[in-house]
Design a protein around this motif. Structure first.
Motif, PDB file in Angstrom:
ATOM      1  N   PHE A  41       0.830  -1.201   0.000  1.00 45.60           N
ATOM      2  CA  PHE A  41       0.000   0.000   0.000  1.00 45.60           C
ATOM      3  C   PHE A  41       0.869   1.258   0.000  1.00 45.60           C
ATOM      4  CE2 PHE A  41      -2.748   3.044   2.512  1.00 45.60           C
ATOM      5  CZ  PHE A  41      -3.567   3.366   1.448  1.00 45.60           C
ATOM      6  N   THR A  42       1.949   1.222   0.768  1.00 45.03           N
ATOM      7  CA  THR A  42       2.886   2.349   0.771  1.00 45.03           C
ATOM      8  C   THR A  42       3.465   2.559  -0.623  1.00 45.03           C
ATOM      9  OG1 THR A  42       3.464   2.026   3.089  1.00 45.03           O
ATOM     10  CG2 THR A  42       5.064   3.199   1.734  1.00 45.03           C
ATOM     11  N   GLU A  43       3.829   1.484  -1.286  1.00 41.83           N
ATOM     12  CA  GLU A  43       4.347   1.578  -2.651  1.00 41.83           C
ATOM     13  C   GLU A  43       3.313   2.196  -3.581  1.00 41.83           C
ATOM     14  OE1 GLU A  43       5.423  -1.508  -6.268  1.00 41.83           O
ATOM     15  OE2 GLU A  43       5.924  -2.103  -4.213  1.00 41.83           O
ATOM     16  N   GLU A  44       2.057   1.786  -3.432  1.00 33.97           N
ATOM     17  CA  GLU A  44       1.001   2.311  -4.295  1.00 33.97           C
ATOM     18  C   GLU A  44       0.754   3.800  -4.037  1.00 33.97           C
ATOM     19  OE1 GLU A  44      -1.971   2.323  -7.241  1.00 33.97           O
ATOM     20  OE2 GLU A  44      -0.332   0.924  -6.816  1.00 33.97           O
ATOM     21  N   LEU A  45       0.712   4.195  -2.769  1.00 36.82           N
ATOM     22  CA  LEU A  45       0.515   5.611  -2.460  1.00 36.82           C
ATOM     23  C   LEU A  45       1.673   6.452  -2.978  1.00 36.82           C
ATOM     24  CD1 LEU A  45      -0.930   5.754   1.182  1.00 36.82           C
ATOM     25  CD2 LEU A  45      -2.146   5.805  -0.998  1.00 36.82           C
ATOM     26  N   THR A  46       2.883   5.962  -2.800  1.00 38.79           N
ATOM     27  CA  THR A  46       4.058   6.699  -3.273  1.00 38.79           C
ATOM     28  C   THR A  46       4.022   6.848  -4.791  1.00 38.79           C
ATOM     29  OG1 THR A  46       5.350   5.876  -1.391  1.00 38.79           O
ATOM     30  CG2 THR A  46       6.569   6.755  -3.271  1.00 38.79           C
ATOM     31  N   ARG A  47       3.633   5.785  -5.468  1.00 40.29           N
ATOM     32  CA  ARG A  47       3.529   5.832  -6.927  1.00 40.29           C
ATOM     33  C   ARG A  47       2.529   6.884  -7.368  1.00 40.29           C
ATOM     34  NH1 ARG A  47       0.466   4.176 -10.899  1.00 40.29           N
ATOM     35  NH2 ARG A  47      -1.107   3.283  -9.512  1.00 40.29           N
ATOM     36  N   ARG A  48       1.504   7.117  -6.561  1.00 37.87           N
ATOM     37  CA  ARG A  48       0.473   8.104  -6.897  1.00 37.87           C
ATOM     38  C   ARG A  48       0.839   9.519  -6.455  1.00 37.87           C
ATOM     39  NH1 ARG A  48      -5.487   5.355  -6.227  1.00 37.87           N
ATOM     40  NH2 ARG A  48      -4.963   3.256  -6.958  1.00 37.87           N
ATOM     41  N   GLY A  49       2.015   9.684  -5.871  1.00 33.21           N
ATOM     42  CA  GLY A  49       2.475  11.014  -5.525  1.00 33.21           C
ATOM     43  C   GLY A  49       2.269  11.447  -4.091  1.00 33.21           C
ATOM     44  N   HIS A  50       1.801  10.528  -3.226  1.00 37.22           N
ATOM     45  CA  HIS A  50       1.623  10.845  -1.819  1.00 37.22           C
ATOM     46  C   HIS A  50       2.946  10.622  -1.066  1.00 37.22           C
ATOM     47  CE1 HIS A  50      -2.732  11.135  -2.353  1.00 37.22           C
ATOM     48  NE2 HIS A  50      -2.657  10.032  -3.081  1.00 37.22           N
ATOM     49  N   THR A  51       3.076  11.272   0.074  1.00 35.43           N
ATOM     50  CA  THR A  51       4.248  11.087   0.932  1.00 35.43           C
ATOM     51  C   THR A  51       3.860  10.189   2.096  1.00 35.43           C
ATOM     52  OG1 THR A  51       5.107  13.278   0.369  1.00 35.43           O
ATOM     53  CG2 THR A  51       5.961  12.246   2.378  1.00 35.43           C
ATOM     54  N   VAL A  52       4.607   9.105   2.296  1.00 44.23           N
ATOM     55  CA  VAL A  52       4.232   8.104   3.298  1.00 44.23           C
ATOM     56  C   VAL A  52       5.418   7.804   4.206  1.00 44.23           C
ATOM     57  CG1 VAL A  52       3.247   5.818   3.696  1.00 44.23           C
ATOM     58  CG2 VAL A  52       2.684   7.056   1.593  1.00 44.23           C
ATOM     59  N   SER A  53       5.156   7.759   5.506  1.00 47.49           N
ATOM     60  CA  SER A  53       6.137   7.298   6.487  1.00 47.49           C
ATOM     61  C   SER A  53       5.498   6.185   7.300  1.00 47.49           C
ATOM     62  CB  SER A  53       6.548   8.439   7.420  1.00 47.49           C
ATOM     63  OG  SER A  53       7.419   7.967   8.441  1.00 47.49           O
ATOM     64  N   VAL A  54       6.230   5.080   7.470  1.00 44.83           N
ATOM     65  CA  VAL A  54       5.732   3.929   8.212  1.00 44.83           C
ATOM     66  C   VAL A  54       6.522   3.777   9.507  1.00 44.83           C
ATOM     67  CG1 VAL A  54       5.383   1.423   8.208  1.00 44.83           C
ATOM     68  CG2 VAL A  54       4.990   2.748   6.117  1.00 44.83           C
ATOM     69  N   LEU A  55       5.820   3.699  10.613  1.00 43.55           N
ATOM     70  CA  LEU A  55       6.422   3.473  11.927  1.00 43.55           C
ATOM     71  C   LEU A  55       6.268   2.003  12.278  1.00 43.55           C
ATOM     72  CD1 LEU A  55       7.621   5.209  14.330  1.00 43.55           C
ATOM     73  CD2 LEU A  55       5.340   5.040  15.351  1.00 43.55           C
ATOM     74  N   ALA A  56       7.366   1.363  12.699  1.00 41.45           N
ATOM     75  CA  ALA A  56       7.311  -0.075  12.977  1.00 41.45           C
ATOM     76  C   ALA A  56       8.314  -0.446  14.060  1.00 41.45           C
ATOM     77  CB  ALA A  56       7.613  -0.876  11.705  1.00 41.45           C
ATOM     78  N   PRO A  57       8.052  -1.523  14.802  1.00 39.28           N
ATOM     79  CA  PRO A  57       9.061  -2.042  15.726  1.00 39.28           C
ATOM     80  C   PRO A  57      10.306  -2.474  14.962  1.00 39.28           C
ATOM     81  CG  PRO A  57       6.910  -3.014  16.165  1.00 39.28           C
ATOM     82  CD  PRO A  57       6.794  -2.292  14.862  1.00 39.28           C
ATOM     83  N   GLY A  58      11.470  -2.294  15.581  1.00 42.53           N
ATOM     84  CA  GLY A  58      12.711  -2.707  14.951  1.00 42.53           C
ATOM     85  C   GLY A  58      13.879  -1.908  15.482  1.00 42.53           C
ATOM     86  N   ASP A  59      15.079  -2.346  15.152  1.00 41.07           N
ATOM     87  CA  ASP A  59      16.297  -1.658  15.561  1.00 41.07           C
ATOM     88  C   ASP A  59      16.709  -0.638  14.515  1.00 41.07           C
ATOM     89  OD1 ASP A  59      16.604  -3.055  17.946  1.00 41.07           O
ATOM     90  OD2 ASP A  59      17.616  -4.722  16.948  1.00 41.07           O
TER      91      ASP A  59
END
Length: 379
Positions: free
Chosen positions: A24-42
């Motif tokens: 979904f992030t890839e699709e939104l980015t392809r359409r010109g939206h700016t996306v940031s994803v927050l996730a657990p991890g180091d």
């Protein structure tokens, strides 16, 4: 539009929610939206540039599986920083009922919030115990999405809130790949995909059915993809039928598509805990006729048997009989394949992303504060 997405589970551990958010992030980015994803991890994890990590996750049992989530005061501080720095127009939290980033993000976000629930649970002591906390958080949602009727029923029964149904998505055309001839078998190839150490995925049911299938079609083979204790599982297979089962371990997206395209039957013998079943849609997109358990979520994806075969949950004998019937009936498999190739288009990101973006636009227009709605024309 600037979109912040809170992923509840560790990004480096494969899972349906993570794949959903990634695509979904890839699709939104392809359409010109700016996306940031927050996730657990180091911080030192090798992750895509759109990922912001909040720290090392912990493993907890959840819905018949093990989820790697993040929670606590230190995590909350990082969530607040991400929200301030992101200046988002809308925040989208996934699995808001889990004690992870979705819930923390909901507490701190001051912009319209959209939630997506993926899980289906008929009984949950944890959700019942946390009902008061969850309800106060859920009041902040401008909109709530459920990926299936089963997921919607979970939030309705446990928390008394409704949700619009928008299914999981996939890029259908990416599964239109040629079969891998090394995986083809003269009597037919069956395949399974799922974590091998999770009983709810039903591999044990399929392996119980396999001797009868292999006796009927001695030159058939079974491909098993997924992480787990392969050696131990292999030792449990009757030696007469063991060599016809090939364990592939964890597979890449390309190998998954190739495996499905190489399959005469994709088998989904799951015994519970499924709210959607994206792998069924992936198999349909790849042209693999589907044989699945009669879970409500799977019945919905297969349109009550019009797009694939269904058998009683946990019934190895019925599974074997249906697989044998399908292997011996190429015309029936072709009918499933043709119907599924059309039906699976409902899940393509081209359509699903439009529906989610429509929710975003209405959420921004309505604002936060509990104004839940349903989109006209959607169930």
């Amino acid at each position: 539009m600037k979109v912040g997405i809170a992923c509840p589970y560790s990004w480096d551990v494969p899972g349906g929610v993570q794949v959903h958010i990634r695509d979904f992030t890839e699709e939104l980015t392809r359409r010109g939206h700016t996306v940031s994803v927050l996730a657990p991890g180091d911080d030192d994890d090798d992750l895509p540039p759109y990922i912001t990590t909040v720290g090392r996750p912990v493993a907890i049992p959840y819905n018949g599986s093990v989820a790697r989530v993040a929670f606590g005061p230190r995590i909350a501080a990082r969530v607040r920083r991400w929200l301030v720095d992101g200046e988002f127009d809308v925040v989208h939290v996934h699995e808001p009922a889990s004690l992870s980033l979705g819930l923390i993000t909901t507490w701190w976000a001051e912009v319209p919030i959209v939630a997506t629930s993926h899980s289906a649970m008929r009984r949950s002591r944890a959700m019942s115990a946390a009902q008061g906390i969850l309800k106060s958080a859920f009041e902040k949602f401008a909109a709530h999405i459920a990926v299936s009727e089963e997921a919607r029923r979970t939030v309705v029964e446990h928390l008394g809130v409704d949700a619009v149904l928008i299914p999981n998505g996939l890029y259908v055309d990416r599964f239109a790949v040629p079969p891998r001839q090394s995986w083809r078998a003269e009597d037919g190839t069956l395949s399974f995909l799922g974590r091998l150490d999770e009983p709810r995925k039903g591999l044990q049911v399929l392996l119980k059915a396999w001797p009868a299938i292999h006796d009927a079609f001695p030159r058939a083979r079974l491909l098993v993809a997924g992480r787990g204790e392969i050696d131990e599982i292999r030792r449990g297979i009757d030696p007469r039928h063991r060599d016809a089962v090939e364990f592939l371990g964890g597979v890449s997206d390309d190998d998954k598509a190739a495996m499905l395209a190489s399959s005469d039957i994709y088998v989904a013998p799951h015994i519970g805990g499924e709210s959607f079943g994206i792998v069924l849609a992936e198999a349909m997109a790849a042209g693999a006729p589907v044989l699945a358990s009669e879970l409500e979520a799977f019945q919905a994806v297969l349109d009550d048997g019009r797009l694939g075969a269904l058998v009683p949950v946990g019934d190895a004998s019925a599974l074997a009989a249906e697989a044998i019937g399908l292997l011996g009936d190429p015309a029936r498999r072709a009918r499933y394949r043709a119907a599924a190739s059309l039906g699976v288009r409902r899940y393509d990101w081209a359509r699903v992303a439009d529906e989610v973006l429509a929710v975003y636009e209405m959420a921004v227009a309505v604002g936060s504060g509990g104004h839940t709605f349903k989109l006209p024309g959607l169930p």
